[in-house]
Design an enzyme around this catalytic site. Structure first.
Site: not given
Ligand SMILES: Cc1cc2nc3c(=O)[nH]c(=O)nc-3n(C[C@H](O)[C@H](O)[C@H](O)COP(=O)(O)OP(=O)(O)OC[C@H]3O[C@@H](n4cnc5c(N)ncnc54)[C@H](O)[C@@H]3O)c2cc1C
Length: 612
Positions: A274, A548
């Protein structure tokens, strides 16, 4: 015989990790013992209008897509920039192999010339999932829900939809506690939900004999041993719950999307980036622009567009669409439709500092152990493949303030066998330490086991921000993490680390002749090891992220102080919400995946209420 003593095991240097993975994949394929979920791209030729369009199938977006499409009268489109998670996502210990691949956005912070100078190029990797399930498909699987004070402060700031009771109800709604030991304890089982969509359990831990000793050592330092960290409201030491079941990762893809792939009113489109939210002259969002396979498309939303693209992409998308700080948008040649000064501001992250303690145990593992572990995983989903590669499941929450009931510090620990072949790759991929730092850590592992403590600062005073590098949606935004921008943060971190290193004086660590390793940061060489000055210097130079980031679209009561309101509606724009980690006004005590899933659950409820 130790691994390095046989000539053929020189293979256990750089090529070893890849060999290990290749062998594993081969065995898995041969035995056909691993089923791996993928999802067919929806065919939406001829349809371009939906009730709801959700951007991003991550921790929050997948939850929202599931809950909204429960209403059969609503047509829902879920757009995800990435594809299916690969098999390495399923197997907890292969987590780091997803870093720096097509499944990772591979963000980096801007080098400020002051902090993180012991990291390659002074840029901290901000690994972020780019696939169905988003970051939940590649995280360390830790499942925590945070301290009640976290949510009380959201509520006290005017976010009336987020009382502790509502938040706790939504956690329980998501959870399906599956661990037998946890279920058999009435206090634990009543704290978690049962029958929700997300499996919560514990790792089948290979290192339990060591982690038990660590938890016992923490309790000897005064950090109470708890039956469950959630029950103890995040004060004390204990075993971490995880989003895994029977040795396999539970992501929001496996929990919330895969089971409903046949719902006819939900269309999930992969590899769809997007690039813009369409907003009309009445400040109403009415659709999105998307690029898929190089082709531009427009999809319309009759009810709402929901940004669940995560703390980096959601503010980026708002700004690309004309919602953000006016001056910044105009500098990037974007017409400002709504001057929303807080978009991209208020960035908070859990800063991570390494503390390296070495000891006589555990000893090296040999090739037979490796093969045995692979076999154990394939047959029983046990062994070291069944747990995260970057942490064990022992953790402690504590405060540097005496008598405090709210933690300001957390520590995880990784137990690394002597001479463990994958440690260099894991540290490099996860933290990006430069060559001399890495060498100083790895050198000592040749003769000693490593207890790699990850110190985590829970509630930073510092705030960073995210801004646009340009108006091109394919340009990564600029991330100013601003770790230790407020000097109080470094002070707390150093005091907290000094408390942690006292573990060297506990009976277990004495019994294994434990000692603190010096990490080779040139600027810190003249400081006495474990002195306050040493930790200030090392902390400043080696600070990285535990991935995070939150707060960049924070909720609040006015457009001058926040981006969305308490119902997660974007201030100044109709029919547009943000539902992801970015809406947290302040970061929670502990890992953020659970709280983000809770935000997805609560956000979906708020939408349903609004259309009753
Ligand atoms: C390596 C790593 C280890 C972690 N370990 C832990 C843990 O052990 N325990 C824990 O509680 N938390 C952990 N976290 C943190 C936790 O996973 C995140 O806080 C959480 O997943 C964030 O969720 P979100 O929905 O905000 O974003 P995300 O889960 O990152 O989702 C965002 C989604 O939007 C999509 N997206 C972005 N831009 C666009 C666009 N322009 N068009 C279409 N799609 C798009 C992305 O591809 C992604 O799939 C970790 C994170 C990482 C990266």
């Amino acid at each position: 015989m130790p691994l390095t003593a046989t000539p053929c095991l020189s293979l256990f240097q750089w090529t070893a990790p890849l060999t290990f993975v290749a062998v594993f994949k081969y065995l898995a394929a041969v035995h056909c013992l691993l089923s791996h979920d993928t999802l067919l791209d929806a065919d939406i030729r001829g349809i371009n209008s939906f009730d709801f369009i959700i951007v991003g199938a991550g921790s929050a977006g997948s939850v929202v897509a599931n809950r909204l499409s429960e209403n059969k009268n609503w047509n829902v489109l879920l757009l995800e920039a990435g594809g299916d998670p690969p098999i390495t996502s399923d197997i907890p210990a292969l987590q780091t192999l997803l870093y720096k691949t097509e499944n990772d956005w591979q963000y980096k912070t801007v080098n400020n010339g002051v902090t993180s100078q012991g990291i390659e190029n002074g840029e901290v990797s901000w690994t972020k999932g780019k696939m169905l399930g988003g970051s939940s498909s590649m995280n360390a699987l830790v499942y925590l829900t945070g301290n009640d004070n976290d949510y009380q402060s959201w509520y006290d700031a005017g976010n009336k939809e987020w009382s502790v009771d509502e938040v706790r109800r939504c956690f329980k709604k998501a959870e399906d506690l599956r661990d037998e030991v946890m279920l058999s304890d009435p206090e634990i089982s009543s704290t978690y939900g049962q029958g929700g969509l997300l499996a919560v359990s514990r790792f089948k831990n290979t290192y339990r004999s060591y982690t038990n000793k660590i938890i016992e050592s923490w309790s000897q330092l005064g950090f109470k041993n708890t039956s469950d960290l959630n029950v103890a409201n995040y004060l004390g030491a204990g075993i971490l719950p995880v989003t895994a079941f029977n040795g396999v990762r539970e992501s929001t893809f496996t929990a919330y999307l895969k089971p409903i792939e046949k719902r006819s009113n939900l269309k999930i489109v992969k590899h769809a980036l997007v690039t813009k939210v369409l907003i009309d002259a009445n400040s109403t969002a009415y659709g999105v622009e998307v690029t898929k396979n190089g082709v531009k498309k427009t999809y319309l939303a009759t009810r709402e567009v929901i940004l669940s693209a995560g703390s980096v992409s959601s503010p980026q998308l708002l700004m690309l669409s004309g919602v953000g700080p006016q001056e910044h948008l105009e500098t990037n040649n974007i017409e400002c439709l709504v001057n929303s000064p807080m978009v991209g501001q208020n960035l908070q992250d859990h800063a991570l500092l390494p503390v390296t303690i070495y000891g006589d145990k555990p000893d090296s593992i040999n090739l037979i152990d490796v093969v045995q572990n692979i076999k154990d995983y394939l047959l029983y989903r046990e062994g070291f493949l069944a747990q995260s590669s970057i942490i064990t499941d022992a953790a402690v929450f504590y405060s540097t303030r005496e008598g405090a009931t709210y933690p300001n510090s957390q520590s995880h620990v990784t137990v690394v066998n002597k001479n463990f072949p994958l440690i260099e790759l894991n540290l490099k991929l996860t933290f990006g330490y430069n060559a001399s730092v890495l060498e100083s850590i790895i050198d000592l592992t040749k003769e000693h086991a490593l207890y790699f403590f990850e110190y985590i600062l829970l509630h930073p005073y510092s705030r960073g921000n995210i801004s646009l590098a340009s108006n091109d949606p394919t340009d990564a935004p600029l991330i100013y993490a601003n770790y230790f921008g407020d000097p109080r943060d470094l002070e707390i971190a150093v005091n907290a680390i000094k408390m942690l290193t006292q573990i060297l004086n506990t009976p277990y660590f004495k019994s294994i002749n434990a000692f603190l390793g010096r990490m080779n940061v040139l600027a810190c060489d003249h400081f006495e090891l474990d002195s306050v000055d040493y930790w200030k210097c090392v902390g400043t130079n080696l600070v990285t992220s535990i991935f995070h980031p939150v707060g960049t679209c924070q909720m609040g009561t006015s457009i001058n102080t926040s981006v969305v309101d308490s119902r997660l509606r974007v201030h100044g724009v109709k029919q547009l919400r943000v539902i992801d980690a970015g809406v947290m006004p302040t970061i929670t005590s502990g890992n953020t995946n659970g709280p983000t899933i809770m935000i997805g659950e609560r956000g979906a409820e708020l939408i349903k209420e609004d259309y009753l």
